[in-house]
Design an enzyme around this catalytic site. Structure first.
Site, PDB file in Angstrom:
ATOM      1  N   GLU A  25       0.326  -0.269   1.002  1.00 53.35           N
ATOM      2  CA  GLU A  25       1.000  -1.321   0.242  1.00 53.35           C
ATOM      3  C   GLU A  25       2.492  -1.089   0.053  1.00 53.35           C
ATOM      4  O   GLU A  25       3.284  -2.038   0.058  1.00 53.35           O
ATOM      5  CB  GLU A  25       0.322  -1.492  -1.125  1.00 53.35           C
ATOM      6  CG  GLU A  25      -0.940  -2.323  -1.107  1.00 53.35           C
ATOM      7  CD  GLU A  25      -2.177  -1.557  -0.666  1.00 53.35           C
ATOM      8  OE1 GLU A  25      -3.283  -2.096  -0.791  1.00 53.35           O
ATOM      9  OE2 GLU A  25      -2.037  -0.417  -0.178  1.00 53.35           O
ATOM     10  N   GLU A  35      -9.330   0.317  -0.923  1.00 56.41           N
ATOM     11  CA  GLU A  35      -9.602   0.275  -2.358  1.00 56.41           C
ATOM     12  C   GLU A  35     -11.053  -0.106  -2.638  1.00 56.41           C
ATOM     13  O   GLU A  35     -11.637   0.336  -3.634  1.00 56.41           O
ATOM     14  CB  GLU A  35      -8.640  -0.695  -3.036  1.00 56.41           C
ATOM     15  CG  GLU A  35      -7.192  -0.211  -2.995  1.00 56.41           C
ATOM     16  CD  GLU A  35      -6.223  -1.166  -3.644  1.00 56.41           C
ATOM     17  OE1 GLU A  35      -5.915  -0.981  -4.832  1.00 56.41           O
ATOM     18  OE2 GLU A  35      -5.769  -2.115  -2.957  1.00 56.41           O
TER      19      GLU A  35
END
Length: 262
Positions: free
Chosen positions: A136, A116
């Site tokens: 995730e 990210e």
């Protein structure tokens, strides 16, 4: 600027930022994101710096969030968590909003929060052996530092869903093929390539570079007519600037332009 989790070096108008927790594969902590936030905020007003190269010390770019720090982020309940998360998200937003180019130089791997982080950068260069993954969902949660928002804008909704919903690992070459990274180079060429790109960028008009970046980013989600209107407003600020006048003179006189620092 002195930080515990970042190492900094400024050279020829480029600030080289390295995530500096190599013993933990540069796993992200709240302290690291706070320091990154403060660093980028200072860069925004540093006239001597025209671009940033972001990389990692040691064997990898970033192993993602340090799971031992999750208790600190979670706090005492849902409101605490959301408040703490907003603070963590701010570091990546500062990279995105910075009116200077940020080049990510990725080696080893970029996992989860590290993935990210590179999405918030403007350009991504990866070494041939690098891998990227945003896993995730395998932990039963979602990407919450901007992955769900930035990845679709870079590779399209279908590719973003493929990577996020499967949590699979993607090679540097496949990442280049889908537009996730701009260029793949041998590991030994990674830093020199990032440096060359940053130096090429800062040879251009700094006002134009910064505002072109912001116009591109803020045009997503707008209609073409709204984007064109925003481009016109931006251009109206640049036309009377010293940078434009110098650029035209340099082109006419067949020399390299000499732009003022912001």
């Amino acid at each position: 600027m002195n930080f515990e989790t970042l190492s900094l070096r400024e050279e020829k108008g480029v600030l080289y930022i390295k995530l500096n927790r190599p013993e933990k594969r540069n796993a992200i902590t709240p302290q690291m994101l706070d320091e990154l936030d403060r660093c980028i905020t200072e860069v925004a007003t540093a006239d001597s710096i025209g671009a940033v190269v972001l990389s990692g010390e040691g064997k990898a770019f970033c192993a993602g969030m340090d799971l031992s720090e999750l208790g600190t982020v979670a706090g005492d309940g849902n409101q605490d968590f959301r408040r703490n998360l907003r603070k963590l998200q701010r570091a990546f937003s500062e990279i995105e909003y910075l009116e200077k180019a940020v080049v990510a130089a990725i080696h080893g791997y970029a996992i989860g929060g590290g993935f990210e982080m590179v999405l918030a950068c403007d350009l991504r260069i990866a070494s041939q052996e690098a891998t990227l993954t945003i896993p995730e969902v395998r932990l039963g949660v979602i990407p919450d530092l901007g992955g769900n928002q930035r990845l679709p804008r870079i590779v399209g909704v279908g590719r973003a869903k493929e990577l996020i919903l499967t949590g699979k690992t993607i090679s540097a070459l496949d990442a280049e093929r889908i537009g996730l990274v701009n260029k793949v180079v041998p590991l030994e060429d990674l830093q020199n390539t990032a440096r060359a790109w940053a130096e090429e960028i800062i040879s251009n008009g700094p006002l134009a570079v910064g505002l072109a970046k912001r116009n591109i980013d803020t045009s997503f989600g707008r209609s073409i007519s709204e984007g064109l209107e925003a481009a016109g407003i931006t251009q109206s600020l640049l036309i009377p600037s010293h940078d434009f006048q110098e650029g035209v003179r340099a082109r006419t006189e067949k020399r390299k332009a000499s732009f003022k620092k912001k």
